[in-house]
Write a protein that holds these residues in place. Structure first.
Motif, PDB file in Angstrom:
ATOM      1  N   PRO A 111     -45.141 -22.607 -44.690  1.00 41.29           N
ATOM      2  CA  PRO A 111     -45.193 -24.068 -44.737  1.00 41.29           C
ATOM      3  C   PRO A 111     -44.147 -24.691 -43.812  1.00 41.29           C
ATOM      4  CG  PRO A 111     -44.235 -23.198 -46.758  1.00 41.29           C
ATOM      5  CD  PRO A 111     -44.736 -22.032 -45.987  1.00 41.29           C
ATOM      6  N   ILE A 112     -44.363 -25.957 -43.474  1.00 40.91           N
ATOM      7  CA  ILE A 112     -43.536 -26.636 -42.481  1.00 40.91           C
ATOM      8  C   ILE A 112     -42.060 -26.589 -42.824  1.00 40.91           C
ATOM      9  CG2 ILE A 112     -43.082 -28.858 -41.361  1.00 40.91           C
ATOM     10  CD1 ILE A 112     -46.018 -29.579 -41.940  1.00 40.91           C
ATOM     11  N   ASP A 113     -41.720 -26.945 -44.063  1.00 34.97           N
ATOM     12  CA  ASP A 113     -40.302 -27.018 -44.418  1.00 34.97           C
ATOM     13  C   ASP A 113     -39.633 -25.653 -44.337  1.00 34.97           C
ATOM     14  OD1 ASP A 113     -41.757 -26.081 -46.578  1.00 34.97           O
ATOM     15  OD2 ASP A 113     -40.695 -27.270 -48.080  1.00 34.97           O
ATOM     16  N   GLU A 114     -40.375 -24.593 -44.657  1.00 34.39           N
ATOM     17  CA  GLU A 114     -39.803 -23.248 -44.603  1.00 34.39           C
ATOM     18  C   GLU A 114     -39.631 -22.782 -43.146  1.00 34.39           C
ATOM     19  OE1 GLU A 114     -40.038 -19.257 -47.370  1.00 34.39           O
ATOM     20  OE2 GLU A 114     -41.680 -20.702 -47.367  1.00 34.39           O
ATOM     21  N   ILE A 115     -40.539 -23.185 -42.287  1.00 33.34           N
ATOM     22  CA  ILE A 115     -40.405 -22.861 -40.867  1.00 33.34           C
ATOM     23  C   ILE A 115     -39.132 -23.489 -40.315  1.00 33.34           C
ATOM     24  CG2 ILE A 115     -41.394 -23.209 -38.575  1.00 33.34           C
ATOM     25  CD1 ILE A 115     -44.178 -23.159 -39.895  1.00 33.34           C
ATOM     26  N   PHE A 116     -38.951 -24.772 -40.551  1.00 35.31           N
ATOM     27  CA  PHE A 116     -37.768 -25.466 -40.048  1.00 35.31           C
ATOM     28  C   PHE A 116     -36.491 -24.873 -40.638  1.00 35.31           C
ATOM     29  CE2 PHE A 116     -40.699 -28.428 -38.316  1.00 35.31           C
ATOM     30  CZ  PHE A 116     -40.016 -29.216 -37.408  1.00 35.31           C
ATOM     31  N   ALA A 117     -36.511 -24.588 -41.946  1.00 36.67           N
ATOM     32  CA  ALA A 117     -35.322 -24.026 -42.593  1.00 36.67           C
ATOM     33  C   ALA A 117     -34.973 -22.659 -42.016  1.00 36.67           C
ATOM     34  CB  ALA A 117     -35.550 -23.932 -44.104  1.00 36.67           C
ATOM     35  N   SER A 118     -35.981 -21.866 -41.696  1.00 33.74           N
ATOM     36  CA  SER A 118     -35.740 -20.519 -41.166  1.00 33.74           C
ATOM     37  C   SER A 118     -35.150 -20.574 -39.762  1.00 33.74           C
ATOM     38  CB  SER A 118     -37.047 -19.722 -41.152  1.00 33.74           C
ATOM     39  OG  SER A 118     -37.563 -19.575 -42.454  1.00 33.74           O
ATOM     40  N   VAL A 119     -35.697 -21.446 -38.921  1.00 35.63           N
ATOM     41  CA  VAL A 119     -35.170 -21.584 -37.562  1.00 35.63           C
ATOM     42  C   VAL A 119     -33.738 -22.123 -37.610  1.00 35.63           C
ATOM     43  CG1 VAL A 119     -35.490 -22.773 -35.355  1.00 35.63           C
ATOM     44  CG2 VAL A 119     -37.469 -21.869 -36.587  1.00 35.63           C
ATOM     45  N   ASP A 120     -33.496 -23.044 -38.511  1.00 41.11           N
ATOM     46  CA  ASP A 120     -32.151 -23.596 -38.694  1.00 41.11           C
ATOM     47  C   ASP A 120     -31.190 -22.494 -39.150  1.00 41.11           C
ATOM     48  OD1 ASP A 120     -30.169 -25.487 -38.727  1.00 41.11           O
ATOM     49  OD2 ASP A 120     -31.128 -26.787 -40.211  1.00 41.11           O
ATOM     50  N   GLU A 121     -31.613 -21.691 -40.109  1.00 42.25           N
ATOM     51  CA  GLU A 121     -30.765 -20.603 -40.614  1.00 42.25           C
ATOM     52  C   GLU A 121     -30.450 -19.585 -39.521  1.00 42.25           C
ATOM     53  OE1 GLU A 121     -30.866 -17.049 -44.017  1.00 42.25           O
ATOM     54  OE2 GLU A 121     -32.258 -18.746 -44.166  1.00 42.25           O
ATOM     55  N   ALA A 122     -31.371 -19.395 -38.595  1.00 44.89           N
ATOM     56  CA  ALA A 122     -31.148 -18.442 -37.513  1.00 44.89           C
ATOM     57  C   ALA A 122     -30.126 -18.953 -36.500  1.00 44.89           C
ATOM     58  CB  ALA A 122     -32.470 -18.140 -36.814  1.00 44.89           C
ATOM     59  N   GLY A 123     -29.741 -20.219 -36.621  1.00 50.76           N
ATOM     60  CA  GLY A 123     -28.723 -20.767 -35.738  1.00 50.76           C
ATOM     61  C   GLY A 123     -29.255 -21.285 -34.413  1.00 50.76           C
ATOM     62  N   LEU A 124     -30.584 -21.466 -34.330  1.00 55.21           N
ATOM     63  CA  LEU A 124     -31.143 -22.024 -33.113  1.00 55.21           C
ATOM     64  C   LEU A 124     -30.927 -23.539 -33.096  1.00 55.21           C
ATOM     65  CD1 LEU A 124     -34.449 -19.977 -32.742  1.00 55.21           C
ATOM     66  CD2 LEU A 124     -32.128 -19.398 -32.046  1.00 55.21           C
ATOM     67  N   THR A 125     -31.090 -24.140 -31.934  1.00 54.49           N
ATOM     68  CA  THR A 125     -30.777 -25.566 -31.792  1.00 54.49           C
ATOM     69  C   THR A 125     -32.010 -26.407 -31.497  1.00 54.49           C
ATOM     70  OG1 THR A 125     -30.255 -25.221 -29.449  1.00 54.49           O
ATOM     71  CG2 THR A 125     -28.428 -25.083 -31.010  1.00 54.49           C
ATOM     72  N   GLY A 126     -33.186 -25.846 -31.691  1.00 53.61           N
ATOM     73  CA  GLY A 126     -34.409 -26.598 -31.452  1.00 53.61           C
ATOM     74  C   GLY A 126     -35.603 -25.831 -31.961  1.00 53.61           C
ATOM     75  N   ILE A 127     -36.742 -26.486 -31.957  1.00 51.58           N
ATOM     76  CA  ILE A 127     -37.972 -25.843 -32.387  1.00 51.58           C
ATOM     77  C   ILE A 127     -39.143 -26.496 -31.658  1.00 51.58           C
ATOM     78  CG2 ILE A 127     -38.287 -27.416 -34.357  1.00 51.58           C
ATOM     79  CD1 ILE A 127     -39.470 -25.067 -35.931  1.00 51.58           C
ATOM     80  N   GLU A 128     -40.109 -25.686 -31.251  1.00 47.68           N
ATOM     81  CA  GLU A 128     -41.358 -26.233 -30.721  1.00 47.68           C
ATOM     82  C   GLU A 128     -42.392 -26.140 -31.829  1.00 47.68           C
ATOM     83  OE1 GLU A 128     -42.540 -25.997 -26.610  1.00 47.68           O
ATOM     84  OE2 GLU A 128     -44.309 -24.857 -27.233  1.00 47.68           O
ATOM     85  N   PHE A 129     -42.825 -27.290 -32.302  1.00 50.18           N
ATOM     86  CA  PHE A 129     -43.774 -27.314 -33.408  1.00 50.18           C
ATOM     87  C   PHE A 129     -45.192 -27.250 -32.874  1.00 50.18           C
ATOM     88  CE2 PHE A 129     -46.445 -29.392 -36.612  1.00 50.18           C
ATOM     89  CZ  PHE A 129     -46.181 -28.547 -37.685  1.00 50.18           C
ATOM     90  N   TRP A 130     -45.903 -26.244 -33.305  1.00 47.77           N
ATOM     91  CA  TRP A 130     -47.288 -26.049 -32.893  1.00 47.77           C
ATOM     92  C   TRP A 130     -48.197 -26.779 -33.876  1.00 47.77           C
ATOM     93  CZ3 TRP A 130     -50.836 -21.571 -34.333  1.00 47.77           C
ATOM     94  CH2 TRP A 130     -52.001 -21.595 -33.545  1.00 47.77           C
ATOM     95  N   ILE A 131     -48.954 -27.749 -33.393  1.00 51.45           N
ATOM     96  CA  ILE A 131     -49.754 -28.607 -34.259  1.00 51.45           C
ATOM     97  C   ILE A 131     -50.760 -27.813 -35.083  1.00 51.45           C
ATOM     98  CG2 ILE A 131     -51.478 -30.466 -34.244  1.00 51.45           C
ATOM     99  CD1 ILE A 131     -49.946 -31.760 -31.975  1.00 51.45           C
ATOM    100  N   GLU A 132     -51.251 -26.696 -34.550  1.00 53.74           N
ATOM    101  CA  GLU A 132     -52.241 -25.905 -35.284  1.00 53.74           C
ATOM    102  C   GLU A 132     -51.625 -24.942 -36.297  1.00 53.74           C
ATOM    103  OE1 GLU A 132     -55.965 -25.324 -32.297  1.00 53.74           O
ATOM    104  OE2 GLU A 132     -53.972 -25.031 -31.449  1.00 53.74           O
ATOM    105  N   THR A 133     -50.349 -25.125 -36.614  1.00 56.00           N
ATOM    106  CA  THR A 133     -49.768 -24.389 -37.737  1.00 56.00           C
ATOM    107  C   THR A 133     -50.623 -24.674 -38.975  1.00 56.00           C
ATOM    108  OG1 THR A 133     -47.551 -24.545 -36.814  1.00 56.00           O
ATOM    109  CG2 THR A 133     -47.724 -24.164 -39.197  1.00 56.00           C
ATOM    110  N   PRO A 134     -51.198 -23.647 -39.619  1.00 56.99           N
ATOM    111  CA  PRO A 134     -52.194 -23.900 -40.676  1.00 56.99           C
ATOM    112  C   PRO A 134     -51.731 -24.858 -41.773  1.00 56.99           C
ATOM    113  CG  PRO A 134     -52.240 -21.605 -40.056  1.00 56.99           C
ATOM    114  CD  PRO A 134     -51.085 -22.214 -39.304  1.00 56.99           C
TER     115      PRO A 134
END
Length: 265
Positions: free
Chosen positions: A7-30
């Motif tokens: 889910p969206i919130d878990e994707i963002f939380a995971s990328v944040d936890e990994a210490g990255l500074t951005g994310i490219e959101f793919w609209i076709e994320t189920p």
């Protein structure tokens, strides 16, 4: 596709936890696509993770072809891309990446296909007017029916469309040769707005960059050329020997981040 099933919130939380500074959101994320694009959920995730903002966005591409010989397929594909520009603007994204389309038949593109491409670009241009988000077209793999898969071709399109930017897909270029990546940098550096970063090995596309001397050299070349935009890790999780857990994915991204920081230190 790296967090395809989450889910969206878990994707963002995971990328944040990994210490990255951005994310490219793919609209076709189920979790987003199959719920009729709940933009409120996307905006909430962006606001909940300020260290990842501003995000970038990738327009829909699955089952779509804005240059299709089928006029209804072409029209629907173009409309999805146009709507992606508006969605990206609403989410506060800096860049929305779009694909150029292809000839439907596996043959060299014809004048008809390029006419469709010009119509598509015109629609994107109209959608981009008055918006802050940059529309960036991506180079494709060098296949017989690709419309945009050479540095010279990309440069020609950019010169003809001053409003348009470029997303450099390193793996797509590297599938021909590592030298092809440098040709894109040399010819198009002034218009690169986003870089999809991954490597190719033994025919496998979109592998992690950690330990790759070629990837390290490319990152340093981009930096020397003055590029200071997004480096977007594009990793295909089906390339691994077993399905990765969420914890393994976060750990892998942490390793990727550490490697890239070392390339530029």
């Amino acid at each position: 596709m790296f967090f395809h099933e989450y889910p969206i919130d878990e994707i963002f939380a995971s990328v944040d936890e990994a210490g990255l500074t951005g994310i490219e959101f793919w609209i076709e994320t189920p979790h987003f696509w199959l719920r009729d694009l709940p933009t409120g959920d996307l905006n909430a995730a962006v606001h909940a993770h300020p260290s990842l903002a501003p995000i970038t966005v990738h327009a829909p591409v699955l089952d779509l072809n804005p240059c299709s010989i089928n006029p209804r397929v072409a029209a629907a594909s173009q409309q999805y891309a146009v709507e992606a520009v508006a969605l990206a603007e609403e989410a506060g994204a800096t860049v929305v990446t779009v694909h150029p389309g292809r000839r439907t038949a596996k043959r060299t593109p014809s004048a008809y296909d390029y006419e469709r491409f010009e119509i598509y670009l015109a629609r994107l241009h109209e959608a981009a007017k008055g918006r802050r988000v940059r529309v960036a077209i991506e180079n494709m793999e060098p296949k017989v029916n690709s419309l945009l898969c050479t540095p010279e071709g990309v440069r020609e399109v950019l010169d003809a469309n001053p409003w348009l930017d470029f997303t450099l897909d390193v793996a797509h270029a590297m599938s021909l040769s590592t030298g092809e990546v440098y040709r894109y940098i040399d010819l198009c550096i002034d218009r690169i707005a986003n870089v999809h970063l991954s490597v190719v090995e033994n025919g496998k596309m979109h592998l992690p960059v950690m330990g790759s001397r070629a990837a390290a050299a490319i990152v340093r070349a981009l930096s020397r050329a003055g590029y200071d935009g997004c480096l977007t890790l594009e990793i295909e999780d089906r390339n691994f020997a077993h399905p990765l857990s969420l914890e393994e994915k976060i750990s892998l991204l942490q390793d990727e981040r550490t490697f890239l920081e070392g390339c530029l230190s």
